[in-house]
Design an enzyme around this catalytic site. Structure first.
Site, PDB file in Angstrom:
ATOM      1  N   SER A 127       0.844  -1.185   0.000  1.00 60.71           N
ATOM      2  CA  SER A 127       0.000   0.000   0.000  1.00 60.71           C
ATOM      3  C   SER A 127       0.892   1.251   0.000  1.00 60.71           C
ATOM      4  O   SER A 127       1.694   1.428  -0.901  1.00 60.71           O
ATOM      5  CB  SER A 127      -0.970  -0.031   1.184  1.00 60.71           C
TER       6      SER A 127
ATOM      7  N   ASP B 187      -9.557  -3.705  -5.732  1.00 61.02           N
ATOM      8  CA  ASP B 187      -9.031  -2.848  -4.662  1.00 61.02           C
ATOM      9  C   ASP B 187      -9.627  -1.452  -4.775  1.00 61.02           C
ATOM     10  O   ASP B 187      -9.597  -0.830  -5.832  1.00 61.02           O
ATOM     11  CB  ASP B 187      -7.505  -2.787  -4.776  1.00 61.02           C
TER      12      ASP B 187
ATOM     13  N   HIS C 102      -8.225  -4.948  -1.451  1.00 66.90           N
ATOM     14  CA  HIS C 102      -6.963  -4.424  -0.941  1.00 66.90           C
ATOM     15  C   HIS C 102      -6.212  -5.450  -0.097  1.00 66.90           C
ATOM     16  O   HIS C 102      -4.984  -5.477  -0.083  1.00 66.90           O
ATOM     17  CB  HIS C 102      -7.246  -3.170  -0.103  1.00 66.90           C
TER      18      HIS C 102
END
Length: 680
Positions: free
Chosen positions: A531, A617, A651
């Protein structure tokens, strides 16, 4: 495949050409064909690792007690816990009636006598490729359960309710809700949030059980696009708490939980740069805030005059106050000092004290304490050699009582491993902590996996990992770089790694890699981050590719400039307080452009790169790593550059535990391969 047109933008007199902009169109069949071709390429490029992948998967599986249960937590007349069963992907939520103050005996990890299953994730998931839960909340009287489910990975949930006395799932169904939510005191009303098109939770609705969803009442809407909202219930069950916050500013509104049809009242109106949180005990509120206190201080305020704050724990330069939990007769403060977590107990009318722990490197936080009247504090504890452990701290005897330590099968012995704290020196002279773990007797310098994050004041604290043992037992060192931008060393540590100081995050990480080599810990270093930590990996790939033998970037935020320039994308406006606003600020534009990984790919030699992404995501869109890998392959030397996209996940990647273990085995086998294969 038809020829695709490049995107072009001009900002602050600077024209940006994005030749891979067409990959942003998720609905274009050519995009899906492209991603599937990348997956096939990656599978072929890693086919030689199939045997190693299977070995690592079996090691993870073999060290895990597949049929197990959590330590039960007391709430009202019930003990609540979750358990897993061998062969099943998802957890099962359960409860048993409470008899006495001590948790029920957990036996061998199976069902407990008198068990009531409140929710079975396996039944809910069915044959779905992806399944995730957003909330699971029992009403204060224990009669009803609110739960929400997501079958795509886009983190937009459908909210439902279950009558725990009859076992019936009620007809109420509310699509498109966000995480969390809260019950009124009597369990007749549930408050929930929804997101706007940019995936920002901005509205709170009130749902009366048994009524159609289209009759739900909007009770609050936040119009400022920088702010998120959330809703909760104080431990005392006296107030519903509506929290409103940007990255730098907060506001809290309270509502009597016994009057769910009433109006929320502001504790103190928002003021730019001032953050605060609220808990309740008796006739006072506890206010954790940073008004004139960079590392936060704790104040109290009368319930009937909440804007008047009187200091309880004053600001300290060396201690970041993180959280406060109010109980009947005492409160507990979680803090950070010297890069480690800590817990302070403050009894009413008595001297405060801190709980001590036996290891030099550890993580300890309050966890699972729903009861307001209690003489015990539930704690979660772990270190890099100690598996996750649950303690009760007896407030009378001041004794730590170990309730459970996660079993690690296969003969794991913590004494076979050792952990260390090192300090690297950054370019500007700042000392940066590094947490290290290795198997005793490992020959050094050793192949090393270096992990980092460094954003949002999130701390990557030292903790245990079963999959990591597959590296350590193969002679690896594992290290965490506690770089600026994170929260390990207090609020200043965060401030010195964001906005116009963001590059400190990247240079700190490179300094940690170089220190590990210079100090004799590391030979080849593979770096890993996800991320915003994927932004870190992409940035260090450009500035110091020679320092790394391989790079793993998971759902990486690598197209930072283009994303932060586009306010229509999820979370962009909210993120301006973290990164700067390149749309309206020329200086911020050029600064972000100077480090954004996608913008700064060059023709030098790069190490091998593995980028992992998910099609659904919502936080870091799939096209960021897709475009980045395409540009690396076209413009950079070295490599190879691989992309693997989960076509049915979000995600967090694949949702079932066995699927997640296989995904981790894929990544770990690639990491191992980078240090055992030398270029000719």
């Amino acid at each position: 495949m038809a020829k695709k047109v490049a995107g072009e933008r001009t900002h602050h007199g600077d024209t940006v050409v994005d030749e891979y902009a067409w990959l942003m169109n998720k609905d274009d069949p050519d995009t899906i064909v492209y991603l599937e071709a990348e997956n096939a390429y990656t599978e072929k490029a890693t086919a030689h690792l199939e045997e190693l992948r299977e070995a690592v998967f079996q090691e993870i599986k073999g060290r895990t007690l597949e049929t197990d249960l959590s330590v039960p937590t007391r709430k009202g007349r019930w003990w609540y816990y979750s358990r897993t069963e061998e062969g099943k992907q998802y957890g099962i939520q359960c409860r048993v009636r409470a008899e006495g103050e001590d948790p029920p005996q957990m036996g061998e990890g199976g069902q407990l006598p008198g068990e009531q299953v409140t929710l079975d994730g396996n039944e809910l998931a069915g044959d779905a490729e992806f399944f995730s839960m957003g909330t699971s909340s029992v009403s204060p009287d224990g009669r009803r359960l609110a739960f929400s489910t997501d079958f795509k990975g886009d983190e937009r949930f459908t909210l439902r309710f279950k009558d725990l006395e009859s076992g019936e799932t009620l007809a109420d169904a509310i699509p498109g809700v966000f995480y969390g939510g809260s019950w009124s005191a009597d369990g007749s009303v549930f408050f929930y949030t929804v997101v706007d098109e940019s995936w920002r939770p901005y509205r709170v609705f009130r749902h009366e059980i048994g009524t159609p969803a289209d009759q739900d009442v909007l009770v609050f809407e936040e119009s400022d696009e920088r702010f998120w909202i959330g809703i909760g219930l104080t431990r005392s069950e006296r107030f519903l708490v509506l929290s409103i916050g940007s990255k730098i500013t907060g506001e809290v509104r309270l509502l009597d939980a016994a009057d769910p049809l009433g109006e929320f009242q502001v504790v103190r109106p928002r003021r730019e740069g001032v953050e605060y949180d609220v808990d309740h005990s008796g006739d006072r509120l506890l206010i954790l805030h940073n008004d004139g206190a960079q590392n936060f201080e704790l104040a109290s305020a009368p319930v009937d005059d909440p804007g008047v704050w009187t200091p309880l724990i004053e600001h300290r330069e060396d201690t970041r106050l993180v959280d406060v939990d109010a109980f009947d007769g005492h409160f507990v403060v979680a803090f950070r000092r010297d890069g480690l977590t800590g817990i302070r107990v403050v009894p009413d009318g008595d001297e405060a004290y801190e709980i001590s722990f036996p290891e030099p490197i550890f993580t300890a936080v309050p966890a699972g304490n729903p009861e307001f009247r209690t003489n015990r504090l539930r704690l979660s504890y772990t270190s890099m050699v100690t598996p996750p452990s649950v303690y009760d701290y007896d407030l009378s005897s001041r004794e730590l009582i170990l309730l459970k330590r996660r079993p690690v099968l296969g003969g794991y012995d913590p004494s076979d491993y050792e952990q260390f704290r090192e300090w690297a020196t950054a370019e500007d002279g700042t000392r940066v902590p590094i947490s290290i773990v290795m198997r005793k007797g490992t020959e050094r310098p050793a192949p090393t996996l270096l992990y980092g994050y460094g954003s949002y004041e999130a701390a990557i604290d030292p903790g245990f990992s079963v999959p990591r043992l597959s590296l350590l037992d193969r002679g690896f060192v594992f290290a965490i770089a506690h770089i600026r931008g994170g929260g390990e060393m207090g609020r200043r540590w965060y401030d010195d790694g964001k906005m116009m100081a963001k590059k400190n995050t990247f240079t700190d990480f490179v300094a940690c890699a170089r220190h590990l080599k210079a100090a004799g810990w590391a030979g080849d270093v593979v770096a890993r981050g996800g991320s915003a930590g994927g932004l870190l990996i992409g940035a260090v790939a450009n500035i110091a590719p020679e320092s790394f033998a391989g790079l793993v970037a998971e759902v990486p935020f690598v197209d930072a400039l283009n994303t932060i320039l586009d306010p229509s994308l999820p979370l962009t406006v909210i993120e301006w307080d973290e990164w700067g606003n390149p749309l309206h600020d020329k200086e911020a534009y050029h600064y972000i452009k100077s480090y954004s990984p996608y913008e700064n790919v060059h023709d030098g030699l790069y190490p091998p790169v593995l980028a992992l992404s998910s099609l659904n995501d919502t936080r870091v869109l799939y096209h960021e790593p897709t475009k980045w890998i395409a540009r690396l392959r076209a413009e950079a030397g070295g490599g190879p550059f691989l992309l693997k996209t989960e076509m049915g996940a979000g995600h967090g990647g694949r949702s079932g535990r066995y699927d997640a273990w296989r995904e981790e085995a894929f990544t770990l086998s690639w990491i191992i391969d980078q240090v055992r294969r030398k270029p000719e």
